[in-house]
Scaffold this motif. Structure first.
Motif, short mmCIF file in Angstrom:
data_model
loop_
_atom_site.label_atom_id
_atom_site.label_comp_id
_atom_site.label_asym_id
_atom_site.label_seq_id
_atom_site.Cartn_x
_atom_site.Cartn_y
_atom_site.Cartn_z
N GLY A 225 0.79 -1.23 0.00
CA GLY A 225 0.00 0.00 0.00
C GLY A 225 0.82 1.28 0.00
O GLY A 225 0.26 2.36 -0.10
N ILE A 226 2.13 1.17 0.12
CA ILE A 226 2.99 2.36 0.16
C ILE A 226 3.56 2.60 -1.23
O ILE A 226 4.20 1.71 -1.80
N ARG B 336 -1.12 10.78 -3.65
CA ARG B 336 -1.06 11.36 -2.31
C ARG B 336 -1.51 12.83 -2.24
O ARG B 336 -1.59 13.38 -1.15
N LEU B 371 -0.03 10.85 3.41
CA LEU B 371 1.12 9.93 3.44
C LEU B 371 0.62 8.50 3.36
O LEU B 371 1.08 7.70 2.56
N THR B 372 -0.32 8.17 4.23
CA THR B 372 -1.06 6.90 4.15
C THR B 372 -2.49 7.22 4.60
O THR B 372 -2.77 8.36 4.99
N GLU B 373 -3.34 6.22 4.59
CA GLU B 373 -4.71 6.44 5.06
C GLU B 373 -4.73 6.90 6.52
O GLU B 373 -5.73 7.43 6.99
#
Lengths: 305, 411
Positions: A225-226, B336, B371-373
Motif C-alpha cells: 500500500g505504500i 497522495r 502519506l497513508t490512510e
C-alpha cells in the motif's frame, strides 16, 4: 378466441415460471473472480452481480449508493474476506438494510474460509504498511484454490435453495473438472519457469507464484500500500540485476511508469497479470484470466537462463 | 487480593495460547483469535497550527494546538445490531472528554428499514455528520458553524431510514426525532457580567437560560429529515443531491396565570446539497475530482433581550431569515496529493436588523498530502471579508493521525 387467450395465458404463466426458475437465487460478489465462480456454480438458477470491476483496485472500491441497490434484495453475498474489502463492503452491507446478508446470517459468505491462507502475520503493526491481519487475501491467484471455493459456494447455494442442491453440486463438479484440465495444461506450459525470479507491483501474487513455482524477489511497493520511493526503486534495480530478474508482473490498477522504468534499467519485461476477470480484455472469466496470465508470461520470452 | 492469582493464571494461559497460536500457524489463529470479539478501538488526533491577522481574537491565536483527540469504539452487538461510540472534545487546553456520539443501529428491521437510537449527528445536509478531522478542509465552512453550531446538529433521539429505487434512482429517506438541535440550542444557564450600581464594580450574575427543560410534549422535540438522491453518470462519475429540513419549535413555558417563564428560540433549518464526483475505475486511487455545494437557510425566532440591570427591553423578539453556504472543488492529480479551494458566504443568524451589513465571505485554497490512510498533512489559507470591510487572513497547518482500525467513512 378463447383458445388463443388460454394459450397466451399459459405461455405467460410458463414463461413467468421459467423466468423465476432462471435466476431465482440473487447473488452479489465483491470481486469479478468470485462472481464468475458463483456464475459457474449457480448456472441458470442464479443471477450474479458484482460490486467491482476487474481493473479496479479491490482495496479501494468506493461504497457508492448504487452498489447498495444491488445488495438490497440479494439472497447471497460473497466476499473475499481477510479484510480485502474492509474499506467498503461493511458500509454497503449496513446501507443495504438486508438482514439476510449481514455477517453471521445464512446469506453471508466469506470465501476465505474455504481455502488455506498464506502469510498470516504473527506481528501486526501499521509500520509494515497495509497488512492484512488474517493473511494474504489474494488466494484465487492459485488456480487450485478455485476448486474448494466453487464447492463451498455450491454448499452455500444448496443450503439457501435445497430443491436445487444437486444442480449446484453438479455445476461445481463440472467446473472443477474443467479447471483441473486447465491446471494440468498450465502447469505443463509453465514448467520451464519453475524457480524463475520475478518482481511484482503489490504483494498479491504470493499464491500464483506458489502454485507455478515462481520466486518473488521483491515488490515495487516498499511495503503493502505504500507508493514506490526513488531509493526503494534504486535498491530494487540493484537486486533485480544481481538476481537476473527478467519478469516484472503488474496489474492494470497500478501506475505503469515505475514498472517501465525498472524494465528500462534492467532489461526485464513487464507483463500485465489478470488476477481477476476483466483485468485485461481477453480475461472474460476466471479460466480465461488465468490463461491470459500463462500466455503473457510465456510471450514475454523470459525463460530463466 | 484473592483476585490476583486467578488474574495471573489467566494471563499465563493467554500468553501460552498466544505462543501456541504463533507456532501452529494461520488456521488456528483465524479460528480462535481471542481479540476478534473485541470492539474496534481507534484514536484520532488532530494537530493544528495557525497564524494570521483578524478582528476576531478567538480565531487568531497564533501557535500550535492539539485541536482534538477522539476515541472511537465500534462493534457489532449481535447479529441484529451494532454500536458506535465516539468520545472527543479533549484538547491541549484541558477540555474534558465528552460523548460526541454514542448510538446503536438496528440492521435487521423488516421492510428495508434501519433505525438508530442514542446520541448522534443528525442526517442533515452534507457535512453535519462528518467529524472535524474528516472535513475536506482544516476549518469548517462558515455557514455550518453559524447555522448548525460548532457541535453541529447532534442530539439524543431516534432515527428511522429507508431506501427506495424508483426508476433505478437511489433514494434514501430519513427522519429523526431528537430531544433538541444540539449545541446550536442556547445553553441551559449562562453567566453575565453587570455593573453593581452601589460599588460600581463588575459582578457576575448567573441566569437561567433559554434552553428547554427536558421535553414533555411532542412539540418540544426537534425533527430532522432528509431525502437523498444518487445517480451514477456512467461508471466514472456520479451526482448526489440532498434536501434536508430541521424543525425545533418548543412551546413557551408559562405559569398558571399565563405569564411566560421561559421563551425559547425557535428554529427552522433547510439545506440543499449537491455533489459531483469523478474518479476513473482503473487507477482510481491516483486521480479524482469532486465539486460540492451546500446551501443553508434558517428561519429563526430570537427571544426578547432584557437589560440585565433593570430588566427593561433592550431588543424585542425578532424573526430572522438568513442564508449561507459553501462550495468547493478538489482535484487529485496523484495518489497522495489533493488540491482544492472553498468559497463561503454567510449571513449572521444572530443579527436582528436586516439593514445592518452582516455578510461574511471567505475563500480558502488548500492542499492535502496523504502519506497513508492513517497519516495526513494539510495546509490552508483562509481569507475572510467580514462585515464592516474587516479583513482576516489565517494560515493553517494540519496533521491528522489515526491509530487503530478506524472504520470506513460513508460515501
Amino acid at each position: 378466441m378463447t383458445k388463443k387467450i388460454s394459450l397466451l395465458l399459459f405461455s405467460l404463466l410458463t414463461g413467468f415460471a421459467v423466468a423465476r426458475a432462471a435466476g431465482s437465487l440473487r447473488v452479489v460478489a465483491t470481486t469479478p473472480d468470485l462472481a464468475d465462480l458463483a456464475r459457474q456454480v449457480g448456472g441458470t438458477l442464479a443471477t450474479v452481480d458484482c460490486l467491482s470491476r476487474g481493473f479496479q483496485d479491490p482495496h479501494f472500491v468506493e461504497a457508492k449508493p448504487s452498489l447498495i441497490l444491488k445488495l438490497r434484495n440479494a439472497d447471497l453475498f460473497i466476499q473475499t474476506g481477510l479484510e480485502l474489502e474492509v474499506g467498503w463492503a461493511p458500509l454497503l452491507l449496513q446501507g443495504a438494510r438486508n438482514p439476510r446478508l449481514q455477517p453471521g446470517a445464512p446469506g453471508f459468505v466469506d470465501a476465505s474460509t474455504f481455502v488455506k491462507i498464506l502469510e498470516v502475520p504473527t506481528n501486526l503493526s501499521r509500520a509494515e504498511g497495509d497488512v492484512h491481519p488474517g493473511g494474504n487475501p489474494h488466494y484465487l491467484g492459485d488456480p487450485s484454490n478455485a476448486a474448494p471455493v466453487a464447492r463451498g459456494l455450491a454448499a452455500k447455494m444448496a443450503a439457501l435453495d435445497p430443491s436445487h442442491a444437486d444442480v449446484y453440486k453438479k455445476n461445481a463438479e463440472d467446473f472443477v473438472g474443467r479447471l483441473n484440465a486447465k491446471i494440468a495444461d498450465w502447469d505443463k506450459r509453465l514448467a520451464a519457469l519453475k524457480g524463475a525470479p520475478f518482481v511484482s507491483y503489490h504483494r498479491n501474487l504470493v499464491y500464483f507464484a506458489s502454485h507455478f513455482g515462481l520466486v518473488s524477489v521483491g515488490e515495487i511497493e516498499p511495503k503493502p500500500g505504500i507508493p514506490p520511493s526513488p531509493s526503494h526503486t534504486s535498491e530494487l534495480i540493484g537486486l533485480m540485476k544481481a538476481q537476473k530478474v527478467s519478469l516484472i508482473l503488474t496489474m492494470p490498477q497500478y501506475e505503469i511508469r515505475t514498472a517501465e522504468a525498472l524494465a528500462r534499467a534492467t532489461g526485464a519485461r513487464v507483463v500485465t497479470i489478470a488476477l481477476v476477470p476483466e483485468a485485461v480484455p481477453e480475461a472474460v472469466d476466471y479460466l480465461s484470466a488465468m490463461e491470459s496470465n500463462v500466455r503473457g508470461i510465456l510471450a514475454s520470452g523470459r525463460t530463466p537462463s | 487480593m484473592s483476585f490476583v492469582y486467578p488474574l495471573l493464571l489467566s494471563l499465563c494461559l493467554a500468553l501460552a495460547a498466544g505462543s501456541a497460536a504463533a507456532e501452529s500457524g494461520a488456521s488456528w489463529l483465524r479460528a480462535a483469535n481471542p481479540g476478534a470479539l473485541n470492539p474496534k478501538i481507534s484514536v484520532i488526533a488532530d494537530f493544528v497550527g495557525q497564524s494570521g491577522t483578524a478582528g476576531d481574537p478567538s480565531q487568531t491565536e497564533d501557535g500550535f494546538h492539539l485541536r482534538e483527540v477522539e476515541i472511537g469504539v465500534q462493534a457489532d452487538i449481535d447479529p441484529y445490531a451494532r454500536a458506535d461510540f465516539f468520545i472527543g472534545g479533549m484538547n491541549d487546553a484541558g477540555a474534558p472528554p465528552e460523548l460526541e456520539e454514542g448510538y446503536f443501529t438496528l440492521l435487521s428491521l423488516p421492510g428495508g428499514l434501519q433505525a438508530r437510537g442514542g446520541k448522534f449527528r443528525a442526517n442533515f445536509g452534507r457535512l453535519n455528520m462528518v467529524h472535524p478531522h474528516e472535513l475536506p478542509q482544516v476549518d469548517s465552512p462558515l455557514a455550518l458553524d453559524a447555522f448548525l453550531g460548532e457541535e453541529r446538529l447532534a442530539s439524543t433521539g431516534f432515527e428511522l431510514s429507508r431506501i427506495f429505487a424508483p426508476f433505478d434512482l437511489y433514494t434514501e429517506v430519513s427522519y429523526a426525532f431528537l430531544r433538541d438541535l444540539g449545541a446550536g440550542t442556547p445553553p441551559t444557564d449562562h453567566t453575565i457580567s453587570v455593573i453593581d450600581q452601589n460599588s460600581g464594580l463588575p459582578v457576575e450574575l448567573s441566569l437561567a437560560g433559554e434552553a428547554p427543560t427536558p421535553a414533555k410534549r411532542i412539540r418540544n422535540f426537534a425533527h430532522v429529515s432528509k431525502v437523498r438522491f444518487y445517480k451514477d453518470l456512467g461508471e466514472t462519475a456520479n451526482v448526489d443531491l440532498g434536501i434536508s429540513g430541521a424543525l425545533y419549535e418548543p412551546k413557551d413555558e408559562v405559569d398558571g396565570t399565563g405569564v411566560v417563564l421561559r421563551d425559547f428560540d425557535r428554529k427552522r433549518l433547510g439545506a440543499v446539497d449537491v455533489t459531483f464526483r469523478w474518479k476513473p475505475l482503473a487507477q482510481g486511487v491516483y486521480r479524482s475530482f469532486v465539486w460540492r455545494t451546500e446551501g443553508l437557510y434558517t428561519d429563526q425566532s430570537l427571544g426578547n433581550v432584557l437589560n440585565p440591570i433593570d430588566g427593561s427591553l433592550e431588543a424585542p423578539a425578532a424573526r430572522v431569515h438568513r442564508r449561507g453556504g459553501y462550495s468547493y472543488v478538489e482535484i487529485q492529480p496523484a495518489k497522495r496529493w489533493r488540491f482544492g479551494v472553498r468559497g463561503d458566504y454567510v449571513e449572521d443568524p444572530l443579527v436582528r436588523d436586516a439593514a445592518i451589513p452582516h455578510i461574511t465571505r471567505a475563500v480558502a485554497p488548500y492542499a492535502t498530502f496523504t502519506l497513508t490512510e492513517f497519516n495526513r498533512f494539510r495546509i490552508q489559507w483562509t481569507r475572510k471579508d467580514r462585515p464592516g470591510n474587516e479583513k482576516e487572513n489565517l494560515g493553517y497547518l494540519q496533521w491528522t493521525v489515526v491509530l487503530g482500525p478506524h472504520g470506513a467513512h460513508a460515501f
